[in-house]
Scaffold this active site. Structure first.
Site, short mmCIF file in Angstrom:
data_model
loop_
_atom_site.label_atom_id
_atom_site.label_comp_id
_atom_site.label_asym_id
_atom_site.label_seq_id
_atom_site.Cartn_x
_atom_site.Cartn_y
_atom_site.Cartn_z
CG HIS A 188 -2.06 0.94 1.12
ND1 HIS A 188 -1.95 2.27 1.36
CD2 HIS A 188 -3.34 0.71 0.75
CE1 HIS A 188 -3.13 2.84 1.14
NE2 HIS A 188 -3.99 1.91 0.77
CG ASP A 211 -8.87 -4.56 -1.69
OD1 ASP A 211 -10.03 -4.51 -1.24
OD2 ASP A 211 -8.36 -3.68 -2.39
N1 ACO Z 1 3.91 -7.72 -4.90
C1 ACO Z 1 5.23 -7.68 -5.19
N2 ACO Z 1 5.99 -6.57 -5.14
C2 ACO Z 1 5.38 -5.43 -4.77
C3 ACO Z 1 4.01 -5.39 -4.46
C4 ACO Z 1 3.27 -6.58 -4.53
N3 ACO Z 1 1.97 -6.59 -4.23
N4 ACO Z 1 3.67 -4.12 -4.13
C5 ACO Z 1 4.79 -3.39 -4.25
N5 ACO Z 1 5.83 -4.19 -4.63
C6 ACO Z 1 7.23 -3.77 -4.78
C7 ACO Z 1 7.45 -3.00 -6.08
O1 ACO Z 1 7.79 -3.85 -7.14
C8 ACO Z 1 8.57 -2.08 -5.67
O2 ACO Z 1 9.77 -2.83 -5.64
P1 ACO Z 1 11.19 -2.12 -6.00
O3 ACO Z 1 11.43 -1.12 -4.91
O4 ACO Z 1 12.17 -3.25 -6.01
O5 ACO Z 1 11.00 -1.48 -7.36
C9 ACO Z 1 8.25 -1.73 -4.22
O6 ACO Z 1 7.52 -2.86 -3.73
C10 ACO Z 1 7.43 -0.47 -4.06
O7 ACO Z 1 6.26 -0.61 -4.87
P2 ACO Z 1 5.55 0.56 -5.66
O8 ACO Z 1 4.82 -0.03 -6.81
O9 ACO Z 1 6.54 1.65 -5.94
O10 ACO Z 1 4.54 1.07 -4.53
P3 ACO Z 1 3.29 1.98 -4.78
O11 ACO Z 1 3.08 2.71 -3.52
O12 ACO Z 1 3.45 2.79 -6.01
O13 ACO Z 1 2.10 0.93 -5.04
C11 ACO Z 1 0.34 -0.58 -4.65
C12 ACO Z 1 1.18 0.55 -4.08
C13 ACO Z 1 -0.24 -0.16 -6.01
C14 ACO Z 1 -0.83 -0.85 -3.73
C15 ACO Z 1 1.21 -1.84 -4.83
O14 ACO Z 1 1.70 -2.25 -3.56
C16 ACO Z 1 0.46 -3.00 -5.50
O15 ACO Z 1 0.41 -3.06 -6.72
N6 ACO Z 1 -0.13 -3.93 -4.69
C17 ACO Z 1 -0.93 -5.01 -5.25
C18 ACO Z 1 -2.31 -4.50 -5.62
C19 ACO Z 1 -3.18 -4.23 -4.42
O16 ACO Z 1 -3.31 -5.06 -3.53
N7 ACO Z 1 -3.82 -3.07 -4.43
C20 ACO Z 1 -4.79 -2.67 -3.40
C21 ACO Z 1 -4.28 -1.58 -2.56
S1 ACO Z 1 -5.44 -1.23 -1.28
C22 ACO Z 1 -6.58 -0.26 -2.03
O17 ACO Z 1 -6.32 0.51 -2.91
C23 ACO Z 1 -7.94 -0.37 -1.59
#
Ligand code: ACO
Length: 432
Positions: free
Chosen positions: A308, A366
């Site tokens: 998140h 979620d």
């Molecule tokens: N699985 C694997 N790796 C992940 C995940 C994940 N679910 N989430 C983040 N990462 C990694 C990224 O690849 C990145 O790695 P790096 O530093 O080596 O490049 C690091 O963690 C940071 O991730 P970002 O994408 O920069 O984080 P951001 O804050 O932009 O994204 C998000 C947040 C979109 C929620 C992301 O964690 C994600 O895609 N999660 C899965 C989808 C999800 O569950 N969304 C619901 C969120 S709750 C809601 O909105 C109600």
């Protein structure tokens, strides 16, 4: 409140800009950069708005590192334990917990507005039976602007209040109509003698040919999920509603924009994606393989329901939902749920994994919600729609806060242009 200042100096020209620091009631202070364009001719660069406070707000506070979520100051855990969705809706919209009389008046007004115009119902016939319910809900909510356009003056507080009650009352009716359309079943009219969640279940599951008894366990579970989903400050869909609403657009159109933004799997669409992912993983034996894929950037596979932008510790909502899963399944007489067992094991293994630890990736709201929605009979394609029903309250609260702020301006981000510089048009006969 404005306090100490920072100074930004352009070393080439020695020009300076004084940047005041603004503090809220809790949480990190923000640097007010509004003078830097005038002083230095600069804009700021913050892709994804990770560091930018686009507004002041009094509605919801999150401390992601500490796992804190407050609605109007009240911890979500206390509201989940002691409150109801209608009470939380009142709190988010109006800022204070209601007296019994105020709550009765508010709930009564919401009940009064549950029906939708019969003509609006016919819109569903324009959709194929396998249209995604989020597409139908977004379109039908946007269409409500056609029914309430000339009569909607966004600067009139009473009309804003009527809008708020109408959309909160009608969104379950629209959601249930989308579900019934997918099934090819007749639309079920709301029952205003039922509570908000019981009525939603009635419209989703009743059929005209036999009596339907709302399951109180399911209604309670839904009420709790709705409390937890009601608001999460300036998330993508709420910011979308604010941005669309800041143009003075009809608020139903702004809420529809929020529904569309919520649909994406990185946001509210994750609840649907989590269940698909758990089914894809299939068994505990496959967890290692899928975790490896989640860590491999070239695979484009992410652990859905994990991570998140703001909640960088255990999301209090995820904790509550996880605990609730067992209770609800036991009370519904279905204690053994292989997907829940798999989800628990996946969480346990991921939370010990250096990749997830170092990136502070915890289960989000979620991760477990779909298991409960499934247990109460809601199909997967409707999970994000259920989220949208609850989040409508948050969207409306933020829209209200924005529109009633005399300092409101149209939302208009800037950019760092990296395209071609000026060039002259080439006639088509001379292009290679
Ligand atoms: N699985 C694997 N790796 C992940 C995940 C994940 N679910 N989430 C983040 N990462 C990694 C990224 O690849 C990145 O790695 P790096 O530093 O080596 O490049 C690091 O963690 C940071 O991730 P970002 O994408 O920069 O984080 P951001 O804050 O932009 O994204 C998000 C947040 C979109 C929620 C992301 O964690 C994600 O895609 N999660 C899965 C989808 C999800 O569950 N969304 C619901 C969120 S709750 C809601 O909105 C109600």
């Amino acid at each position: 409140m404005t306090e100490k200042q920072f100074e930004l100096i352009d070393r080439a020209t020695e020009r300076k800009s004084e940047l005041p620091v603004r503090t809220g009631t809790i949480g990190p202070a923000v640097v007010d950069i509004s003078s830097i364009n005038k002083d230095l001719g600069l804009f700021t660069y913050d892709p994804g708005f990770g560091l930018t406070a686009a507004t002041e707000s009094r509605i919801t506070y999150i401390d992601g590192d500490a796992g804190v979520l407050l609605y109007r100051g009240y911890p979500v855990e206390q509201l989940a334990e002691k409150s109801s969705f209608m009470e939380v809706a009142y709190l988010l919209l109006l800022g204070e917990l209601p007296s019994r009389k105020q709550l009765e008046g508010f709930s009564g007004s919401i009940r009064y507005h549950t029906m939708i115009n019969e003509t609006l119902l016919r819109f569903f016939n324009g959709f194929h039976h396998n249209a995604h319910p989020m597409a139908m809900v977004s379109a039908v909510v946007a269409s409500m602007s056609a029914f309430y356009h000339d009569t909607m003056d966004i600067h009139n507080p009473r009309q804003r209040e009527i809008f708020a009650h109408r959309i909160i009352a009608k969104i379950p009716t629209i959601a249930a109509a989308a579900h019934k359309h997918s099934l090819g079943q007749p639309f079920i009219y709301p029952r205003n003698d039922l509570g908000y969640c019981s009525n939603a279940l009635h419209m989703l599951f009743a059929v005209p040919c036999e009596p339907y008894q709302v399951d109180s366990v399911a209604a309670e579970a839904l009420d709790l999920l709705f409390i937890l989903h009601a608001d999460h400050e300036q998330n993508a869909s709420t910011s979308t509603v604010r941005l669309a609403g800041s143009t003075g657009a009809n608020p139903y159109a702004a809420i529809s924009a929020g529904v569309s933004a919520l649909w994406g799997p990185a946001h509210g669409g994750a609840n649907e994606a989590v269940l698909s992912m758990l089914e894809q993983i299939g068994s505990v034996d496959n967890i290692a393989k899928y975790l490896a894929m989640a860590k491999d950037k070239s695979s484009h596979f992410r652990l859905m329901g994990f991570g998140h932008r703001v909640s960088t510790n255990f999301d209090p909502r995820a904790k509550i939902i996880r605990e609730m899963c067992h209770k609800v399944l036991v009370r519904l007489g279905r204690p053994d749920n292989p997907l829940l067992e798999l989800a628990l094991r996946l969480e346990e293994i991921a939370l010990k994994d250096e990749y997830f630890i170092s990136r502070k990736l915890y289960p989000n709201v979620d991760f477990y919600s779909g298991i409960i929605y499934s247990a109460i009979g809601i199909p997967r394609s409707m999970f994000t729609v259920m989220f949208a029903i609850a989040r409508t309250v948050g969207w409306v609260a933020h829209w209200q806060e924005m529109i009633s702020d005399p300092a409101m301006r149209i939302g208009r981000p800037r950019q760092l242009y990296t395209g071609p510089t000026r060039r002259d048009y080439i006639d088509i006969t001379k292009r290679v």
